[in-house]
Motif scaffolding. Structure first.
Motif, mmCIF file in Angstrom:
data_model
loop_
_atom_site.group_PDB
_atom_site.id
_atom_site.type_symbol
_atom_site.label_atom_id
_atom_site.label_comp_id
_atom_site.label_asym_id
_atom_site.label_seq_id
_atom_site.Cartn_x
_atom_site.Cartn_y
_atom_site.Cartn_z
ATOM 1 N N ARG A 230 39.592 23.178 -10.589
ATOM 2 C CA ARG A 230 39.186 24.415 -10.703
ATOM 3 C C ARG A 230 40.049 24.818 -12.670
ATOM 4 N NH1 ARG A 230 38.313 28.755 -7.456
ATOM 5 N NH2 ARG A 230 39.262 29.963 -8.419
ATOM 6 N N GLU A 231 40.666 24.019 -12.243
ATOM 7 C CA GLU A 231 41.297 23.939 -13.971
ATOM 8 C C GLU A 231 40.198 23.776 -14.863
ATOM 9 O OE1 GLU A 231 45.359 21.636 -14.455
ATOM 10 O OE2 GLU A 231 46.650 23.519 -12.390
ATOM 11 N N VAL A 232 40.137 22.773 -14.197
ATOM 12 C CA VAL A 232 38.425 21.894 -15.135
ATOM 13 C C VAL A 232 37.596 22.987 -15.801
ATOM 14 C CG1 VAL A 232 36.434 20.357 -15.604
ATOM 15 C CG2 VAL A 232 39.082 19.576 -14.895
ATOM 16 N N VAL A 233 37.580 24.371 -14.456
ATOM 17 C CA VAL A 233 35.776 24.497 -15.070
ATOM 18 C C VAL A 233 36.665 26.486 -15.446
ATOM 19 C CG1 VAL A 233 34.718 26.663 -13.356
ATOM 20 C CG2 VAL A 233 34.485 24.038 -12.555
ATOM 21 N N GLU A 234 37.587 26.495 -14.998
ATOM 22 C CA GLU A 234 38.273 27.885 -15.883
ATOM 23 C C GLU A 234 37.997 27.512 -17.409
ATOM 24 O OE1 GLU A 234 38.080 30.230 -14.536
ATOM 25 O OE2 GLU A 234 38.097 30.082 -12.544
ATOM 26 N N GLU A 235 38.454 25.674 -17.624
ATOM 27 C CA GLU A 235 38.790 25.749 -19.046
ATOM 28 C C GLU A 235 37.226 25.646 -20.037
ATOM 29 O OE1 GLU A 235 40.576 23.241 -22.195
ATOM 30 O OE2 GLU A 235 41.541 22.891 -20.114
ATOM 31 N N ALA A 236 36.138 24.984 -19.162
ATOM 32 C CA ALA A 236 34.235 24.980 -19.238
ATOM 33 C C ALA A 236 34.394 26.639 -19.440
ATOM 34 C CB ALA A 236 34.410 24.712 -18.782
ATOM 35 N N ILE A 237 34.252 27.233 -19.008
ATOM 36 C CA ILE A 237 34.178 28.829 -18.998
ATOM 37 C C ILE A 237 35.224 29.446 -20.408
ATOM 38 C CG2 ILE A 237 34.372 30.903 -18.071
ATOM 39 C CD1 ILE A 237 34.081 29.853 -15.010
ATOM 40 N N ASP A 238 36.277 29.549 -20.525
ATOM 41 C CA ASP A 238 36.954 29.999 -21.748
ATOM 42 C C ASP A 238 36.846 29.128 -22.715
ATOM 43 O OD1 ASP A 238 39.035 31.120 -22.388
ATOM 44 O OD2 ASP A 238 40.041 29.517 -23.230
ATOM 45 N N GLY A 239 36.156 27.875 -22.845
ATOM 46 C CA GLY A 239 35.697 27.992 -24.842
ATOM 47 C C GLY A 239 34.860 26.325 -24.520
ATOM 48 N N GLY A 240 35.527 25.327 -23.113
ATOM 49 C CA GLY A 240 34.600 24.243 -23.396
ATOM 50 C C GLY A 240 35.663 22.745 -23.063
ATOM 51 N N TYR A 241 35.163 21.878 -22.089
ATOM 52 C CA TYR A 241 36.317 20.877 -21.788
ATOM 53 C C TYR A 241 35.970 19.968 -22.567
ATOM 54 C CZ TYR A 241 39.603 18.436 -18.148
ATOM 55 O OH TYR A 241 40.909 18.327 -18.110
ATOM 56 N N PHE A 242 36.963 18.992 -22.707
ATOM 57 C CA PHE A 242 36.514 17.936 -23.195
ATOM 58 C C PHE A 242 37.569 16.349 -23.278
ATOM 59 C CE2 PHE A 242 35.561 21.276 -25.901
ATOM 60 C CZ PHE A 242 34.567 21.415 -26.607
ATOM 61 N N GLU A 243 38.242 16.398 -22.300
ATOM 62 C CA GLU A 243 38.981 15.302 -21.808
ATOM 63 C C GLU A 243 38.461 14.633 -20.380
ATOM 64 O OE1 GLU A 243 43.759 14.614 -20.170
ATOM 65 O OE2 GLU A 243 42.526 16.758 -20.553
ATOM 66 N N ASP A 244 38.260 13.522 -20.484
ATOM 67 C CA ASP A 244 38.165 12.274 -19.866
ATOM 68 C C ASP A 244 38.973 12.017 -18.657
ATOM 69 O OD1 ASP A 244 36.275 11.038 -18.124
ATOM 70 O OD2 ASP A 244 35.812 9.760 -19.490
#
Length: 285
Positions: A230-244
């Protein structure tokens, strides 16, 4: 979100590139998806001046249209929006033939600026030439180097018409612009030109009904996530997620189980619903 749009618009990515770190190795980006957003993602809205609009509108009006060209018009998508309606446009290649294509090449700092054929003031050039050369000539800092510095594609003689002083026959070899003398030559190459037939079939009469068709085919619900996911998704919504990491891989694996709007070996776009909101979701892995 289409890959080129994401790469062009993401300020986070831009700052990373400027800092010298390059493009991030992974991306998860989720944008709210209205009906208009969904329609734009899977169709094209050509400008009235474009060849795409001309052949599509003619096919809609007359049942079919013909065109000769050196490339396909609808290689990315065959769904075209004309006014408020959406059409699937078929593009059928018929016979092909060889044609000569012209390129006008300019040397901005010639070692010898003496005219061998003749010189012409830039403002006296015909419209057909100035339209093609303006973006180059108007540059305050044109490229300079050994030999010819830039080439401008003119197309075939038929495309140019009879308004050019360089194509198909070069009448001048020097252009005079603001006191500077530029040397001009013309090169040619042979390529293939194909005759295409176009037919259009209406698939939706408005944006909402077209978006509903796309939802029926692609929309799925992303649910049952762990706290880390969920933290990954929320950050992706907020502006993008870039951590592998493991959570990113888990989320993207869930997404990639479903049919995507556009998917390659390394990136893709999906339509999903999360917490009762629809998102166009771009993933790069």
């Amino acid at each position: 979100m289409r890959r080129r749009q994401f790469l062009a618009s993401g300020t986070a990515l831009l700052s990373v590139a400027v800092a010298g770190c390059g493009h991030p190795s992974v991306v998860l980006d989720m944008d709210d998806a209205t009906a208009a957003d969904i329609a734009d993602e899977v169709s094209m809205s050509p400008s009235p001046e474009s060849a795409e609009y001309t052949v599509a509108s003619e096919a809609v009006e007359n049942g079919s249209a013909m065109r000769r060209g050196r490339y396909e018009l609808f290689d990315r998508t065959d769904t075209v929006r004309i006014d408020d309606a959406f059409y699937e446009v078929s593009e059928t290649a018929l016979e092909s033939s060889d044609v000569t294509v012209y390129e006008v090449r300019i040397d901005f700092d010639p070692a010898d600026s003496t005219a061998e054929i003749g010189d012409i003031a830039y403002e006296e050039l015909p419209t057909a030439d100035r339209q093609r050369l303006d973006p180059i000539i108007s540059d305050d800092n044109p490229p300079t180097g050994d030999g010819y510095d830039v080439g401008v594609g003119y197309g075939t003689a038929e495309e140019v018409g009879d308004g050019s002083v360089f194509v198909p026959e070069r009448q001048y070899d020097i252009i005079v612009h603001d006191g500077d003398r530029y040397r001009v030559t013309v090169s040619t190459r042979t390529t293939t030109e194909t005759e295409y037939r176009y037919e259009a079939t209406e698939v939706a009469s408005d944006v909402d009904s077209f978006a509903d068709q796309i939802r029926d085919q692609y929309l799925f619900t992303l649910s049952g996530l762990s706290e880390a996911e969920r933290e990954v998704v929320e950050e992706a919504i907020d502006g993008g997620y870039f951590e592998d990491n493991e959570a990113f891989e888990s989320v993207t694996d869930r997404i990639r189980e479903h049919e995507g709007i556009e998917v390659t070996d390394s990136y893709g776009t999906w339509l999903l619903e999360y917490e009762q909101v629809e998102y166009l979701t771009y993933v790069e892995w």
